[in-house]
Design a protein around this motif. Structure first.
Motif, PDB file in Angstrom:
ATOM      1  N   VAL A  67       0.846  -1.194   0.000  1.00 25.71           N
ATOM      2  CA  VAL A  67       0.000   0.000   0.000  1.00 25.71           C
ATOM      3  C   VAL A  67       0.883   1.247   0.000  1.00 25.71           C
ATOM      4  O   VAL A  67       0.638   2.197  -0.748  1.00 25.71           O
ATOM      5  N   HIS A  68       1.934   1.215   0.810  1.00 23.19           N
ATOM      6  CA  HIS A  68       2.853   2.359   0.885  1.00 23.19           C
ATOM      7  C   HIS A  68       3.543   2.610  -0.460  1.00 23.19           C
ATOM      8  O   HIS A  68       3.606   3.750  -0.933  1.00 23.19           O
ATOM      9  N   THR A  69       4.053   1.555  -1.088  1.00 24.24           N
ATOM     10  CA  THR A  69       4.749   1.737  -2.367  1.00 24.24           C
ATOM     11  C   THR A  69       3.784   2.133  -3.477  1.00 24.24           C
ATOM     12  O   THR A  69       4.139   2.894  -4.373  1.00 24.24           O
ATOM     13  N   ARG A  70       2.543   1.641  -3.417  1.00 25.02           N
ATOM     14  CA  ARG A  70       1.542   2.056  -4.411  1.00 25.02           C
ATOM     15  C   ARG A  70       1.210   3.535  -4.247  1.00 25.02           C
ATOM     16  O   ARG A  70       1.057   4.258  -5.237  1.00 25.02           O
ATOM     17  N   GLU A  71       1.100   4.005  -3.012  1.00 27.47           N
ATOM     18  CA  GLU A  71       0.832   5.426  -2.770  1.00 27.47           C
ATOM     19  C   GLU A  71       1.949   6.290  -3.340  1.00 27.47           C
ATOM     20  O   GLU A  71       1.678   7.321  -3.968  1.00 27.47           O
ATOM     21  N   ARG A  72       3.204   5.868  -3.137  1.00 30.36           N
ATOM     22  CA  ARG A  72       4.346   6.610  -3.699  1.00 30.36           C
ATOM     23  C   ARG A  72       4.273   6.629  -5.225  1.00 30.36           C
ATOM     24  O   ARG A  72       4.544   7.656  -5.856  1.00 30.36           O
ATOM     25  N   LEU A  73       3.893   5.511  -5.835  1.00 26.77           N
ATOM     26  CA  LEU A  73       3.748   5.439  -7.287  1.00 26.77           C
ATOM     27  C   LEU A  73       2.648   6.374  -7.766  1.00 26.77           C
ATOM     28  O   LEU A  73       2.824   7.123  -8.732  1.00 26.77           O
ATOM     29  N   GLU A  74       1.510   6.354  -7.103  1.00 31.74           N
ATOM     30  CA  GLU A  74       0.387   7.214  -7.509  1.00 31.74           C
ATOM     31  C   GLU A  74       0.723   8.688  -7.333  1.00 31.74           C
ATOM     32  O   GLU A  74       0.341   9.514  -8.170  1.00 31.74           O
TER      33      GLU A  74
END
Length: 90
Positions: A43-50
């Motif tokens: 979830v954390h890495t997806r947020e950074r990607l978004e």
């Protein structure tokens, strides 16, 4: 000849299999990926990607891309999938 007479009397035989709804096949790997994407690190890495995609998309011209963020997310997700998959295979 008898079959043709039955068709004339009863009409075309209906293919009942076509009328039944086909079950949606679910790829177990996709299910595992979705479950892993819900893990905290993913979830954390997806947020950074978004955030990166939003930042890059809002600019008319930039040299920045989100390759590092994408690879971080994919690595986190695939690490989770591999961990779960190999533990279930043993």
């Amino acid at each position: 000849m008898v079959f043709e007479e039955k068709m004339i009397a009863n009409g075309e035989p209906e293919d009942e299999e076509e009328e039944e709804e086909e079950e949606e096949l679910v790829d177990p790997l996709e299910m595992m990926r979705q479950k892993c994407e819900e893990a905290e690190h993913c979830v954390h890495t997806r947020e950074r990607l978004e955030e990166c995609e939003t930042r890059v998309g809002s600019r008319s011209s930039t040299m920045e891309d989100c390759t590092e963020e994408l690879f971080d997310f994919l690595h986190a997700r695939d690490h989770c999938v591999a961990h779960k998959l190999f533990h279930s295979v043993k």
